[in-house]
Design an enzyme around this catalytic site. Structure first.
Site, PDB file in Angstrom:
ATOM      1  CE  LYS A  71      31.782  41.559  48.842  1.00 44.21           C
ATOM      2  NZ  LYS A  71      31.127  41.592  47.508  1.00 44.21           N
ATOM      3  CG  ASP A 108      32.760  43.699  44.658  1.00 40.84           C
ATOM      4  OD1 ASP A 108      33.116  42.730  43.962  1.00 40.84           O
ATOM      5  OD2 ASP A 108      32.280  43.583  45.801  1.00 40.84           O
TER       6      ASP A 108
END
Length: 279
Positions: A71, A108
């Site tokens: 990520k 997120d």
């Protein structure tokens, strides 16, 4: 005239990846909305990440999700990085543009807030402090989103204090760091409590942060969703708190990516939850 237009492809890149619920999630939506597309898991080693990302658009991929351990690394490989992804320092959603350029975003925080608002409709973030356990990648996205919706103070405690101190440095004066042995004290008058760590997850260390100071008016959520009802959520519910499980964050964070890749904004429903839980 091309009678056989390319079928759009997307997927999730990580290592390991076999445990991911994302293929079941996106597969459900593709079937529900009758979209000719596919979403597949891809186990990609760190040394192969750039090669794979450069090739995927040529193979018909319109984008992909990115999970541990890539990520952070994908930010350096992307051609365009959203403000959110840059602030958080990580991306979980990539869009491959028609010219081959890679756009990196982080959904997120969006998924976290959408899950809280759905699971606790009366949640009022500005009413009081938030207590956040953990200071990893998920915590970064959650802290950024809590600040954005107006939480006045964010208290963070992490087993390794240095990681929490980094968040204090990067996100500013509204972030207050507590030593790990004082983590229970963060709960006093907190209106939002979040476990962003792996504590309490199946196969991981038990959640042992004391909840004696927890306010019954608090909304308590856990990013862990295996098990769905964690020890933290069970104890908080017994104390009168509103609790929200972590599965909804996974479901809601997937919405913006699916819409960008397949051209349809999907809905998070009870049937979707059941499909992903039984996958």
């Amino acid at each position: 005239m091309n009678d056989h237009p390319r079928i759009p492809l997307a997927g999730v890149i990580g290592s390991p990846i076999a445990h991911s619920r994302s293929p079941a999630l996106h597969g459900y939506w593709l079937k529900q909305y009758g979209i000719r597309g596919h979403y597949i898991p891809m186990d990609v080693a760190a040394e192969d990440l750039e090669t794979v990302l450069r090739v995927l658009p040529k193979a018909g991929f319109v984008g992909c999700n990115v999970t541990i351990p890539h990520k952070e690394a994908v930010l350096a490989l992307a051609d365009v990085v959203s403000d959110r992804a840059a602030l958080i320092g990580a991306a979980n959603t990539l869009i491959f543009r028609p010219d081959g350029r890679i756009h990196a975003d982080n959904t997120d925080g969006y998924g976290f807030i959408a899950n809280l608002r759905e699971g606790a409709p009366g949640w009022a973030p500005a009413e009081g402090p938030a207590a956040v356990i953990g200071a990893g990648g998920a915590a970064r996205a959650i802290v950024a989103s809590l600040l954005e919706v107006g939480v006045p103070e964010i208290r963070i405690s992490n087993r390794t204090r240095a990681r929490a101190d980094v968040l204090r440095t990067e996100f500013g004066a509204r972030v207050v760091v507590y030593d790990w042995v004082q983590a229970g004290n963060m709960m006093e008058d907190a209106r939002t409590v979040v476990n962003t760590s792996s504590l309490g997850m199946e196969g991981k260390a038990e959640f042992r942060v004391p909840l004696d100071a927890l306010d019954s008016r608090a909304v308590v959520t856990d990013c862990v969703y295996t098990p769905l009802r964690t020890k933290l959520l069970e104890e908080a519910a017994a104390m009168g708190c509103t609790t929200v499980d972590g599965l909804g964050m996974l479901l809601h964070q997937a919405v913006p990516g699916f819409e960008r890749w397949f051209g349809h904004r999907p809905e998070v429903t009870a049937e979707l939850r059941e499909a992903v839980l039984s996958a």
